[in-house]
Scaffold this motif. Structure first.
Motif, mmCIF file in Angstrom:
data_model
loop_
_atom_site.group_PDB
_atom_site.id
_atom_site.type_symbol
_atom_site.label_atom_id
_atom_site.label_comp_id
_atom_site.label_asym_id
_atom_site.label_seq_id
_atom_site.Cartn_x
_atom_site.Cartn_y
_atom_site.Cartn_z
ATOM 1 N N HIS A 71 -9.442 -0.653 -1.985
ATOM 2 C CA HIS A 71 -9.417 -0.448 -3.411
ATOM 3 C C HIS A 71 -8.567 -1.361 -4.178
ATOM 4 C CE1 HIS A 71 -8.893 1.865 -7.137
ATOM 5 N NE2 HIS A 71 -7.487 1.531 -7.052
ATOM 6 N N VAL A 72 -9.118 -1.957 -5.067
ATOM 7 C CA VAL A 72 -8.770 -2.801 -6.165
ATOM 8 C C VAL A 72 -7.661 -2.302 -7.157
ATOM 9 C CG1 VAL A 72 -9.086 -4.636 -7.811
ATOM 10 C CG2 VAL A 72 -10.637 -4.523 -5.833
ATOM 11 N N LYS A 100 -11.896 -6.661 7.591
ATOM 12 C CA LYS A 100 -11.311 -6.628 8.922
ATOM 13 C C LYS A 100 -10.489 -5.605 9.343
ATOM 14 C CE LYS A 100 -10.381 -11.793 8.314
ATOM 15 N NZ LYS A 100 -9.587 -12.589 7.628
ATOM 16 N N LYS A 101 -10.243 -4.660 8.327
ATOM 17 C CA LYS A 101 -9.518 -3.304 8.366
ATOM 18 C C LYS A 101 -10.488 -2.283 8.593
ATOM 19 C CE LYS A 101 -5.199 -4.298 6.798
ATOM 20 N NZ LYS A 101 -4.248 -3.879 7.830
ATOM 21 N N ARG A 102 -11.773 -2.493 8.801
ATOM 22 C CA ARG A 102 -12.862 -1.736 9.148
ATOM 23 C C ARG A 102 -13.345 -0.781 8.008
ATOM 24 N NH1 ARG A 102 -16.359 -2.227 12.204
ATOM 25 N NH2 ARG A 102 -16.469 -0.379 13.200
ATOM 26 N N ALA A 103 -12.906 -1.073 6.809
ATOM 27 C CA ALA A 103 -13.240 -0.187 5.806
ATOM 28 C C ALA A 103 -14.877 -0.328 5.414
ATOM 29 C CB ALA A 103 -12.973 -0.832 4.566
ATOM 30 N N TYR A 104 -15.210 1.067 4.844
ATOM 31 C CA TYR A 104 -16.660 1.456 4.504
ATOM 32 C C TYR A 104 -17.036 0.702 3.180
ATOM 33 C CZ TYR A 104 -17.132 4.386 8.594
ATOM 34 O OH TYR A 104 -17.359 4.823 9.572
ATOM 35 N N PHE A 105 -16.207 0.493 2.298
ATOM 36 C CA PHE A 105 -16.698 0.234 0.970
ATOM 37 C C PHE A 105 -15.177 -0.410 0.334
ATOM 38 C CE2 PHE A 105 -15.867 4.598 0.458
ATOM 39 C CZ PHE A 105 -14.902 4.744 -0.631
ATOM 40 N N VAL A 106 -15.413 -1.189 -0.761
ATOM 41 C CA VAL A 106 -14.208 -1.568 -1.747
ATOM 42 C C VAL A 106 -14.512 -0.635 -3.107
ATOM 43 C CG1 VAL A 106 -13.312 -3.349 -3.017
ATOM 44 C CG2 VAL A 106 -13.807 -3.411 -0.710
ATOM 45 N N ASP A 107 -13.834 0.036 -3.818
ATOM 46 C CA ASP A 107 -13.653 0.529 -5.069
ATOM 47 C C ASP A 107 -12.865 -0.090 -6.007
ATOM 48 O OD1 ASP A 107 -11.626 1.839 -4.562
ATOM 49 O OD2 ASP A 107 -12.506 3.716 -5.059
ATOM 50 N N ARG A 148 -18.212 0.435 -6.959
ATOM 51 C CA ARG A 148 -18.392 0.445 -5.537
ATOM 52 C C ARG A 148 -19.162 -0.524 -4.922
ATOM 53 N NH1 ARG A 148 -17.559 6.525 -2.654
ATOM 54 N NH2 ARG A 148 -15.783 6.840 -3.780
ATOM 55 N N LYS A 149 -18.573 -1.250 -3.808
ATOM 56 C CA LYS A 149 -19.621 -2.134 -2.902
ATOM 57 C C LYS A 149 -19.388 -1.662 -1.656
ATOM 58 C CE LYS A 149 -20.111 -7.096 -2.078
ATOM 59 N NZ LYS A 149 -19.844 -8.403 -2.373
ATOM 60 N N ALA A 150 -20.546 -1.444 -1.023
ATOM 61 C CA ALA A 150 -20.649 -1.198 0.396
ATOM 62 C C ALA A 150 -20.404 -2.305 1.361
ATOM 63 C CB ALA A 150 -21.833 -0.629 0.819
#
Length: 175
Positions: A71-72, A100-107, A148-150
């Motif tokens: 999350h930003v 690197k943290k194996r996140a699904y997306f950034v929001d 969001r970006k996958a």
């Protein structure tokens, strides 16, 4: 040459030149130090050769299962250093950490009126996932876009299927 480096507690006394922008959300010192303590790898700044803070990004990783995401929380660049690609550099950094943290997306959340930022995020591959009504408070409350970006872990891109109706902040799970 611009240097990306971790944000430190000392930087809290030197970054006002970046925070004066009316579109930049500012927080109390305890909020910044909480991020430094919990997610130091997500708190980076861009520094000029003379030591001037050019911009910074502050974020975190949160959620559970397929909602695990980066999350930003804040991204800002000093007006003197805009249009140099620093925001893109900082966003790419946060996305790399999230991978690197194996996140699904950034929001991230952005004011609906901040068209410059919205266009930049779209150019980086973000979509408007949903509208959050009256997210920003002030003289006039303002809606936010949850963008969001996958990431590569979300093979089927489930995290970026947009909502069709706006939501209220109290109706969403922020984790």
């Amino acid at each position: 040459m611009t240097t990306l480096r971790p944000f430190t507690c000392d930087d809290l006394f030197k970054f006002n030149n970046v925070n004066f922008d009316p579109l930049t959300e500012t927080y109390g010192l305890s909020f910044y130090t909480q991020y430094l303590a919990k997610w130091p790898e997500y708190f980076q700044l861009a520094e000029s050769p003379s030591g001037q803070i050019m911009g910074y990004i502050m974020g975190k990783v949160e959620g559970h299962l397929d909602n695990w995401h980066g999350h930003v929380t804040a991204l800002t660049v000093s007006p003197d250093y805009r249009r140099l690609g620093l925001a893109v550099l900082l966003m790419n950094f946060l996305e790399d950490i999230s991978e690197k943290k194996r996140a699904y997306f950034v929001d991230l959340f952005v004011r609906k009126s901040n068209q410059v930022a919205i266009n930049m995020y779209k150019n980086l591959g973000y979509i408007i996932y949903r509208t959050i009504l009256e997210y920003y408070s002030g003289d006039q409350d303002e809606d936010a876009y949850d963008m969001r970006k996958a990431l590569s872990r979300d093979v089927n891109k489930k995290s970026v299927i947009p909502y069709t109706q706006p939501v209220r902040l109290e109706d969403i799970d922020m984790n």
